[in-house]
Design a protein around this motif. Sequence first.
Motif, mmCIF file in Angstrom:
data_model
loop_
_atom_site.group_PDB
_atom_site.id
_atom_site.type_symbol
_atom_site.label_atom_id
_atom_site.label_comp_id
_atom_site.label_asym_id
_atom_site.label_seq_id
_atom_site.Cartn_x
_atom_site.Cartn_y
_atom_site.Cartn_z
ATOM 1 N N ARG A 193 0.352 16.838 -12.921
ATOM 2 C CA ARG A 193 0.219 15.407 -13.177
ATOM 3 C C ARG A 193 -0.120 14.634 -11.910
ATOM 4 N NH1 ARG A 193 4.928 11.524 -15.811
ATOM 5 N NH2 ARG A 193 3.678 9.587 -15.849
ATOM 6 N N HIS A 194 0.481 15.035 -10.802
ATOM 7 C CA HIS A 194 0.213 14.381 -9.516
ATOM 8 C C HIS A 194 -0.226 15.432 -8.503
ATOM 9 C CE1 HIS A 194 1.582 10.406 -10.632
ATOM 10 N NE2 HIS A 194 2.727 10.907 -11.098
ATOM 11 N N PRO A 195 -1.472 15.839 -8.531
ATOM 12 C CA PRO A 195 -1.951 16.833 -7.556
ATOM 13 C C PRO A 195 -1.791 16.311 -6.128
ATOM 14 C CG PRO A 195 -3.552 16.486 -9.306
ATOM 15 C CD PRO A 195 -2.548 15.388 -9.440
ATOM 16 N N ASP A 196 -1.660 17.237 -5.210
ATOM 17 C CA ASP A 196 -1.516 16.851 -3.796
ATOM 18 C C ASP A 196 -2.916 16.625 -3.217
ATOM 19 O OD1 ASP A 196 -0.863 16.416 -1.186
ATOM 20 O OD2 ASP A 196 0.449 18.166 -0.991
ATOM 21 N N ARG A 249 -9.235 10.888 -6.139
ATOM 22 C CA ARG A 249 -8.750 11.013 -7.516
ATOM 23 C C ARG A 249 -9.851 10.676 -8.523
ATOM 24 N NH1 ARG A 249 -3.841 7.194 -8.812
ATOM 25 N NH2 ARG A 249 -5.537 5.677 -8.519
ATOM 26 N N THR A 250 -10.665 9.688 -8.202
ATOM 27 C CA THR A 250 -11.749 9.288 -9.099
ATOM 28 C C THR A 250 -12.789 10.385 -9.236
ATOM 29 O OG1 THR A 250 -11.417 6.965 -8.545
ATOM 30 C CG2 THR A 250 -13.552 7.566 -9.504
ATOM 31 N N ASP A 251 -13.121 11.035 -8.105
ATOM 32 C CA ASP A 251 -14.136 12.096 -8.132
ATOM 33 C C ASP A 251 -13.733 13.180 -7.142
ATOM 34 O OD1 ASP A 251 -16.338 13.679 -8.354
ATOM 35 O OD2 ASP A 251 -17.766 12.213 -7.545
ATOM 36 N N ALA A 280 0.836 -1.205 0.000
ATOM 37 C CA ALA A 280 0.000 0.000 0.000
ATOM 38 C C ALA A 280 0.867 1.250 0.000
ATOM 39 C CB ALA A 280 -0.930 -0.003 1.210
ATOM 40 N N TYR A 281 1.937 1.242 0.788
ATOM 41 C CA TYR A 281 2.819 2.409 0.833
ATOM 42 C C TYR A 281 3.528 2.603 -0.512
ATOM 43 C CZ TYR A 281 6.197 5.787 2.512
ATOM 44 O OH TYR A 281 6.951 6.922 2.681
ATOM 45 N N SER A 282 3.942 1.493 -1.139
ATOM 46 C CA SER A 282 4.573 1.593 -2.461
ATOM 47 C C SER A 282 3.605 2.176 -3.478
ATOM 48 C CB SER A 282 5.045 0.206 -2.916
ATOM 49 O OG SER A 282 6.051 -0.292 -2.052
ATOM 50 N N ALA A 283 2.346 1.759 -3.394
ATOM 51 C CA ALA A 283 1.337 2.278 -4.310
ATOM 52 C C ALA A 283 1.128 3.777 -4.083
ATOM 53 C CB ALA A 283 0.024 1.528 -4.124
ATOM 54 N N LEU A 284 1.162 4.214 -2.838
ATOM 55 C CA LEU A 284 1.041 5.643 -2.545
ATOM 56 C C LEU A 284 2.157 6.430 -3.220
ATOM 57 C CD1 LEU A 284 0.072 5.630 1.251
ATOM 58 C CD2 LEU A 284 -1.267 6.651 -0.589
ATOM 59 N N LEU A 285 3.368 5.912 -3.134
ATOM 60 C CA LEU A 285 4.502 6.608 -3.738
ATOM 61 C C LEU A 285 4.416 6.635 -5.258
ATOM 62 C CD1 LEU A 285 7.433 5.304 -1.485
ATOM 63 C CD2 LEU A 285 6.304 7.537 -1.391
ATOM 64 N N ARG A 286 3.897 5.543 -5.844
ATOM 65 C CA ARG A 286 3.799 5.474 -7.297
ATOM 66 C C ARG A 286 2.687 6.349 -7.846
ATOM 67 N NH1 ARG A 286 3.881 -0.001 -6.352
ATOM 68 N NH2 ARG A 286 1.699 -0.110 -6.983
ATOM 69 N N GLU A 287 1.550 6.332 -7.154
ATOM 70 C CA GLU A 287 0.347 6.926 -7.720
ATOM 71 C C GLU A 287 0.124 8.378 -7.313
ATOM 72 O OE1 GLU A 287 -3.089 4.474 -7.084
ATOM 73 O OE2 GLU A 287 -1.915 2.625 -7.179
#
Length: 361
Positions: A329-332, A278-280, A197-204
């Motif tokens: 590209r990657h909003p906070d 992110r979806t909505d 989950a943490y890796s996904a946070l960093l990627r996405e």
Amino acid sequence: MVASEQVFPDRRIGAVWEPVRARCYAAAGAYLDFTDELDAAEAAGTPIADGQARADALVRQLNDAARGVDDFYNAHRAGLAEAATVRASVPQLLTHVRAEAEQVLTAAASSGFTSYPSISAGVRRLNEALLTASSSDPGTSVAAAREAANTVQQATAELSNALAQAPSRATAAANAIASVTTRLAAVRNRAGALGPAYSALLREFSAASSADLTNNERESRRGMDAADEALVGARVAAADRDPETALDLTATAREYLAEAEQLVDAVTRRLELLREVRTDPEAQARTVRFRLRDAQMLAVDRGLVAEWGSVLDAQAERLDRITAGLTGRHPDYWAYVTELGTVAEFIAGVVERIRKQASEK
């Protein structure tokens, strides 16, 4: 009087009695002086100047002193009687609580649970209370004797309660150990999802969205290891027939597990939340805007637009700025959620103040 001063010193009945007593002594002294003068005058065959007037004044003084005694007694009769009753009962109270204490101490000694911390501590406290009570003299210090008796009574009740619970401690400890063992396994299983989950946070998402979660994996592992260590200690204590220590250690293990669970869940829930946003992205903002409209309508309904209208309008502008900040590209998204939460909390505070202000009108 003495009983009241000893039993209820806070009532200060002696201070109330003092002026009454002084008037009585003054009247008695005046009477004795006057009778001495009468005897001397009679022996000399000479009259006393203003004798009748002085006699009348003395009678009034004596009557006033007697009336003062009557008034004092009528005003404080119940309290004086209560103090006398309490003072008379203290020796019997001490005898009674000592007898009860000795019975419970005998029961503790023959119970087979003397090694339990609650029993050994209870026995120690009760013996200390009995020692204090034995040195208390109700004849000279009623208040101290009553306090000592109450302390013995309380320590007796605590030891009796510990004895009543002792037989169930072993079962309670066994159940607690089994429960915590199961919970530890479940937390370890859930912790397996933390790393991915943490890796996904960093990627996405942007790094700022998970900066506060950097140490969660390490800290959660440390918490689970500490819980495991406490659980091992609990098993050892249970095997040594010390279920109370086992229960204390399982409680410690639960505390460590609760902290570890929070650390694990914080990561997985953050990932779920940010994906939803992110979806909505507008979904979160719509919820806050809805609360803002409710607050504005409340201000109108309560006639407080002048006080709160501009404040709430400013929050609408603030919401516009927050939603406009979702760029790149990657909003906070985490900052977005956090800022929306701050606005929602502010609006809730305004609503509370509007309601309070309206109720005071």
